[in-house]
Design a protein around this motif. Structure first.
Motif, PDB file in Angstrom:
ATOM      1  N   LEU A  50       0.814  -1.128   0.090  1.00 25.35           N
ATOM      2  CA  LEU A  50       0.197   0.003   0.017  1.00 25.35           C
ATOM      3  C   LEU A  50       0.765   1.223  -0.140  1.00 25.35           C
ATOM      4  O   LEU A  50       2.010   1.115   0.456  1.00 25.35           O
ATOM      5  N   GLU A  51       0.387   2.444  -0.660  1.00 26.64           N
ATOM      6  CA  GLU A  51       1.032   3.521  -0.609  1.00 26.64           C
ATOM      7  C   GLU A  51       1.337   4.230   0.823  1.00 26.64           C
ATOM      8  O   GLU A  51       0.338   4.012   1.622  1.00 26.64           O
ATOM      9  N   LEU A  52       2.314   4.784   1.109  1.00 29.65           N
ATOM     10  CA  LEU A  52       2.502   5.585   2.293  1.00 29.65           C
ATOM     11  C   LEU A  52       1.087   6.375   2.478  1.00 29.65           C
ATOM     12  O   LEU A  52       0.684   7.089   1.638  1.00 29.65           O
ATOM     13  N   PHE A  53       0.781   6.637   3.640  1.00 34.24           N
ATOM     14  CA  PHE A  53      -0.354   7.649   3.928  1.00 34.24           C
ATOM     15  C   PHE A  53      -1.637   6.990   3.638  1.00 34.24           C
ATOM     16  O   PHE A  53      -2.605   7.694   3.689  1.00 34.24           O
ATOM     17  N   THR A  54      -1.801   6.053   3.001  1.00 40.10           N
ATOM     18  CA  THR A  54      -3.264   5.406   2.687  1.00 40.10           C
ATOM     19  C   THR A  54      -3.876   5.227   3.848  1.00 40.10           C
ATOM     20  O   THR A  54      -3.472   4.739   5.008  1.00 40.10           O
ATOM     21  N   GLU A  55      -5.051   5.725   4.004  1.00 43.11           N
ATOM     22  CA  GLU A  55      -5.907   5.721   4.892  1.00 43.11           C
ATOM     23  C   GLU A  55      -6.821   4.291   4.976  1.00 43.11           C
ATOM     24  O   GLU A  55      -7.200   3.939   4.078  1.00 43.11           O
ATOM     25  N   VAL A  56      -6.667   3.735   5.889  1.00 42.38           N
ATOM     26  CA  VAL A  56      -7.308   2.417   6.267  1.00 42.38           C
ATOM     27  C   VAL A  56      -8.470   2.292   7.381  1.00 42.38           C
ATOM     28  O   VAL A  56      -8.191   3.181   8.433  1.00 42.38           O
ATOM     29  N   LYS A  74      -3.467   5.003   9.300  1.00 43.14           N
ATOM     30  CA  LYS A  74      -2.681   5.176   8.097  1.00 43.14           C
ATOM     31  C   LYS A  74      -1.527   4.553   8.152  1.00 43.14           C
ATOM     32  O   LYS A  74      -0.810   4.154   9.152  1.00 43.14           O
ATOM     33  N   VAL A  75      -1.031   4.185   6.833  1.00 43.77           N
ATOM     34  CA  VAL A  75       0.203   3.404   6.416  1.00 43.77           C
ATOM     35  C   VAL A  75       1.263   4.321   6.676  1.00 43.77           C
ATOM     36  O   VAL A  75       1.165   5.529   6.076  1.00 43.77           O
ATOM     37  N   VAL A  76       2.392   3.840   7.711  1.00 42.47           N
ATOM     38  CA  VAL A  76       3.263   5.018   7.658  1.00 42.47           C
ATOM     39  C   VAL A  76       4.530   4.419   7.207  1.00 42.47           C
ATOM     40  O   VAL A  76       5.527   5.061   7.151  1.00 42.47           O
ATOM     41  N   TRP A  77       4.675   3.033   7.061  1.00 41.13           N
ATOM     42  CA  TRP A  77       6.062   2.617   6.398  1.00 41.13           C
ATOM     43  C   TRP A  77       5.401   1.300   5.828  1.00 41.13           C
ATOM     44  O   TRP A  77       4.657   0.690   6.101  1.00 41.13           O
ATOM     45  N   VAL A  78       6.193   0.702   4.880  1.00 38.84           N
ATOM     46  CA  VAL A  78       5.958  -0.413   4.079  1.00 38.84           C
ATOM     47  C   VAL A  78       7.478  -0.965   3.571  1.00 38.84           C
ATOM     48  O   VAL A  78       8.341   0.124   3.176  1.00 38.84           O
ATOM     49  N   VAL A  79       7.850  -2.170   4.026  1.00 42.93           N
ATOM     50  CA  VAL A  79       8.880  -2.733   3.517  1.00 42.93           C
ATOM     51  C   VAL A  79       8.763  -4.029   2.701  1.00 42.93           C
ATOM     52  O   VAL A  79       8.162  -5.075   3.181  1.00 42.93           O
ATOM     53  N   LYS A  80       9.149  -4.015   1.681  1.00 42.99           N
ATOM     54  CA  LYS A  80       9.069  -5.339   0.672  1.00 42.99           C
ATOM     55  C   LYS A  80      10.193  -6.387   1.463  1.00 42.99           C
ATOM     56  O   LYS A  80      11.189  -6.225   1.608  1.00 42.99           O
ATOM     57  N   GLU A  81       9.316  -7.687   1.553  1.00 44.25           N
ATOM     58  CA  GLU A  81      10.344  -8.442   2.103  1.00 44.25           C
ATOM     59  C   GLU A  81      11.295  -8.968   1.180  1.00 44.25           C
ATOM     60  O   GLU A  81      10.979  -9.275  -0.050  1.00 44.25           O
ATOM     61  N   ALA A  82      12.527  -9.201   1.717  1.00 47.67           N
ATOM     62  CA  ALA A  82      13.560  -9.699   0.960  1.00 47.67           C
ATOM     63  C   ALA A  82      13.181 -11.137   0.058  1.00 47.67           C
ATOM     64  O   ALA A  82      12.852 -12.109   0.759  1.00 47.67           O
ATOM     65  N   GLY A  83      13.659 -11.313  -1.219  1.00 44.19           N
ATOM     66  CA  GLY A  83      13.174 -12.358  -1.921  1.00 44.19           C
ATOM     67  C   GLY A  83      11.730 -12.669  -2.204  1.00 44.19           C
ATOM     68  O   GLY A  83      11.507 -13.569  -2.810  1.00 44.19           O
ATOM     69  N   SER A  84      10.903 -11.632  -1.869  1.00 45.17           N
ATOM     70  CA  SER A  84       9.385 -11.756  -2.190  1.00 45.17           C
ATOM     71  C   SER A  84       8.801 -10.675  -2.787  1.00 45.17           C
ATOM     72  O   SER A  84       9.154  -9.428  -2.621  1.00 45.17           O
ATOM     73  N   ASN A  85       8.372 -11.007  -3.978  1.00 46.11           N
ATOM     74  CA  ASN A  85       7.408 -10.013  -4.728  1.00 46.11           C
ATOM     75  C   ASN A  85       5.894  -9.759  -4.220  1.00 46.11           C
ATOM     76  O   ASN A  85       5.291  -8.970  -4.781  1.00 46.11           O
ATOM     77  N   ASP A  89       5.742  -6.177   4.749  1.00 47.74           N
ATOM     78  CA  ASP A  89       5.690  -5.614   6.180  1.00 47.74           C
ATOM     79  C   ASP A  89       4.945  -4.424   6.104  1.00 47.74           C
ATOM     80  O   ASP A  89       5.645  -3.161   5.393  1.00 47.74           O
ATOM     81  N   THR A  90       3.953  -4.129   6.672  1.00 47.14           N
ATOM     82  CA  THR A  90       3.405  -2.634   6.520  1.00 47.14           C
ATOM     83  C   THR A  90       2.982  -2.320   7.984  1.00 47.14           C
ATOM     84  O   THR A  90       2.460  -2.914   8.868  1.00 47.14           O
ATOM     85  N   GLY A  91       3.403  -1.192   8.429  1.00 46.31           N
ATOM     86  CA  GLY A  91       3.165  -0.346   9.759  1.00 46.31           C
ATOM     87  C   GLY A  91       1.955   0.479   9.617  1.00 46.31           C
ATOM     88  O   GLY A  91       1.873   1.240   8.724  1.00 46.31           O
TER      89      GLY A  91
END
Length: 125
Positions: A50-56, A74-85, A89-91
């Motif tokens: 999800l894009e940063l600051f997406t309201e949920v 509100k999405v405040v951070w997103v980290v794509k897991e290594a080796g996975s498309n 991980d979404t905060g």
């Protein structure tokens, strides 16, 4: 799970609870589990970034046998897991969390850290 520097104001506990994340601007929703929880927000793994600051809207089934917590976030951070498309991980930060719900989460986190809740019963919806 991402293991970067933790700059949170609220303690979190690593614990699995069932959670549904719904975008406010789109009918899309995700059913997943928490990675960790705290009075300030949650971390979840989603199959789509999800894009940063997406309201949920988040709905969390906590192990205290009360009604699920339903609150804006509100999405405040997103980290794509290594080796996975397909795993992100979404905060999500809680927005305008009522004081009684904040205290509820603080009690749950404290009980998790004390070992009162060994494992959440993950419910599928």
């Amino acid at each position: 799970m991402w293991s970067g520097i933790d700059k949170r104001c609220f303690p979190r506990a690593n614990f699995e609870c069932h959670v549904v994340v719904r975008r406010k601007d789109h009918p899309e929703s995700f059913s997943t589990q928490t990675e960790n929880i705290g009075a300030g927000g949650i971390c979840v793994i989603l199959d789509k970034g999800l894009e940063l600051f997406t309201e949920v809207i988040v709905e969390v089934d906590f192990p205290d046998n009360q009604s699920p917590l339903i609150n804006d976030g509100k999405v405040v951070w997103v980290v794509k897991e290594a080796g996975s498309n397909k795993r992100f991980d979404t905060g999500i930060e809680f927005i305008d969390l009522p004081e009684e719900q904040k205290k509820r989460i603080e009690r749950i986190v404290e009980n998790i850290l004390k070992g009162v809740y060994k494992k959440a019963a993950v419910q599928k919806r």
